[in-house]
Scaffold this active site. Structure first.
Site, mmCIF file in Angstrom:
data_model
loop_
_atom_site.group_PDB
_atom_site.id
_atom_site.type_symbol
_atom_site.label_atom_id
_atom_site.label_comp_id
_atom_site.label_asym_id
_atom_site.label_seq_id
_atom_site.Cartn_x
_atom_site.Cartn_y
_atom_site.Cartn_z
ATOM 1 N N GLU A 31 3.978 -10.157 3.116
ATOM 2 C CA GLU A 31 2.641 -10.395 2.543
ATOM 3 C C GLU A 31 2.719 -10.633 1.031
ATOM 4 O O GLU A 31 3.735 -10.353 0.397
ATOM 5 C CB GLU A 31 1.710 -9.218 2.836
ATOM 6 N N LYS A 165 -0.944 5.036 3.754
ATOM 7 C CA LYS A 165 -0.952 5.955 2.623
ATOM 8 C C LYS A 165 -1.970 7.048 2.823
ATOM 9 O O LYS A 165 -3.031 6.799 3.379
ATOM 10 C CB LYS A 165 -1.355 5.171 1.397
HETATM 11 N N1 PSU Z 1 -1.050 -0.418 1.084
HETATM 12 C C1 PSU Z 1 -0.131 -0.335 0.100
HETATM 13 N N2 PSU Z 1 0.015 -1.343 -0.807
HETATM 14 C C2 PSU Z 1 -0.752 -2.458 -0.725
HETATM 15 C C3 PSU Z 1 -1.690 -2.560 0.335
HETATM 16 C C4 PSU Z 1 -1.811 -1.530 1.213
HETATM 17 O O1 PSU Z 1 0.552 0.645 0.023
HETATM 18 O O2 PSU Z 1 -0.616 -3.346 -1.581
HETATM 19 C C5 PSU Z 1 -2.499 -3.812 0.483
HETATM 20 C C6 PSU Z 1 -2.103 -4.533 1.775
HETATM 21 O O3 PSU Z 1 -2.107 -5.929 1.503
HETATM 22 C C7 PSU Z 1 -3.225 -4.194 2.722
HETATM 23 C C8 PSU Z 1 -4.384 -4.133 1.778
HETATM 24 O O4 PSU Z 1 -3.429 -5.142 3.722
HETATM 25 O O5 PSU Z 1 -3.861 -3.474 0.615
HETATM 26 C C9 PSU Z 1 -5.554 -3.365 2.350
HETATM 27 O O6 PSU Z 1 -6.631 -3.526 1.504
HETATM 28 P P1 PSU Z 1 -8.100 -3.116 1.995
HETATM 29 O O7 PSU Z 1 -8.040 -1.616 2.128
HETATM 30 O O8 PSU Z 1 -8.991 -3.593 0.886
HETATM 31 O O9 PSU Z 1 -8.307 -3.823 3.301
#
Ligand code: PSU
Ligand code: MN
Length: 313
Positions: A31, A165
């Site tokens: 990603e 996380k």
């Molecule tokens: N978890 C991490 N680092 C990240 C992300 C998640 O430890 O950079 C990123 C990933 O791209 C994940 C996104 O898909 O955050 C999720 O964001 P949201 O909670 O806004 O959907």
């Protein structure tokens, strides 16, 4: 509805990735939100390059996914990786943002959800990331549930991650995955990992100690037309695990700071990550890099196993 001409026009694999797919060789998607919004420059670009190198060492082809100039690119050049890591113009793009970015011709960093979409459109079935998005703490009030979970419900890609996380509510995240029928497989573990620590306090549905077993599960699920992805939960290597007490304290503080600062929506995850890095004096970033490398390695081995499967196994 699906228009193959539009797909040809708007989903472009690099020559290296296109050749690997054509020949049925192992490919691993990566990603770009983790590059543009998950880590600071220049560590983000170095870490993206290291992931690609590890995947190649394992005999697979890396395919970092991003939106560049309104096109879903599958496999980036050195310059494009640098651009994703450096530019402040690159927006975080999840499923809902894709149509606007494509129509406007802009650049976007793909989350787990939108990377799965790009991977699936290109025919890539294995994807390595850090952690998946999930149900945020307090979602009972805010409804903040990452689109990653709904994507896992519908798009056929195996996502190798270090769990979720603990800025998230891990118990509720696992409940939503169960509701949507997403298998959660622990690689070499019975516990669902919580990113910086190996045990997130909840069990996985199934444990696998050999990537070939996971490859068979993928093949059988999709051969039967059971839609959706698979979570492969791969714990951070023991030597890089952070002290659970330190990390949970720092997370509590970062979550509170986000709340009192009025940080909302897609800004929340990047905000908390940056805050954590300060609070742990860089230890969270160091652990983040190591767990991503570990995921890239396992994903490459899984992709190689999947590419080599006997179709009737
Ligand atoms: N978890 C991490 N680092 C990240 C992300 C998640 O430890 O950079 C990123 C990933 O791209 C994940 C996104 O898909 O955050 C999720 O964001 P949201 O909670 O806004 O959907
Ligand atoms: Mn959210």
């Amino acid at each position: 509805m699906i228009d193959d001409r539009v797909i040809r026009d708007r989903v472009k694999a690099s020559p290296e990735v296109a050749a690997a797919l054509e020949e049925g060789r192992a490919v691993v998607a990566l990603e770009s939100t983790i590059i543009s919004h998950g880590m600071p420059y220049p560590e983000n670009v170095e870490s993206a390059r290291t992931c690609e190198r590890i995947i190649r060492e394992e005999g697979a082809t890396p395919a970092t996914i991003a939106i560049i100039g309104g096109v879903i690119r599958v496999g980036l050049s050195e310059e494009e990786l640098e651009h994703m890591g450096r530019s402040s113009e690159v927006r975080k793009a999840s499923r809902r943002d894709l149509p606007m970015l494509l129509a406007g011709g802009g650049d976007g960093a793909t989350t787990v959800a939108s990377t799965m979409i790009g991977a699936s459109l290109a025919g890539v079935r294995v994807f390595a990331t850090g952690g998946i998005g999930g149900v945020h703490r307090g979602a009972q009030q805010t409804f903040d549930i990452s689109a990653d979970l709904m994507e896992l419900a519908r798009t056929p890609v195996a996502v190798v991650c270090a769990g979720a996380k603990s800025i998230l509510d891990i118990g509720l995240t696992l409940e939503v995955l169960e509701t949507h029928g997403v298998p959660v497989i622990g690689f070499g573990t019975d516990a669902f990992p919580a990113f910086y620590v190996r045990d997130g306090g909840f069990p996985v549905d199934e444990r696998a100690d050999d990537v070939r077993d996971i490859a068979r599960i993928m093949r059988l699920k999709w051969s039967l037309g059971i839609s959706g992805g698979i979570v492969v939960a791969n714990p951070i290597p023991r030597e890089h695990e952070l002290d659970p007490a330190l990390i949970s304290r720092s997370i509590e503080e970062a979550v509170l700071a986000a709340e009192s600062g009025g940080v909302r929506g897609k800004e929340i995850t990047p905000f908390i990550l940056a805050r954590l890095n300060e609070a742990t004096q860089g230890r969270s970033l160091a652990a983040n890099k190591q767990l991503v490398y570990n995921n890239a390695r396992v994903a490459a081995r899984l992709a190689v196993a999947y590419a080599g499967l006997d179709p009737y196994q």
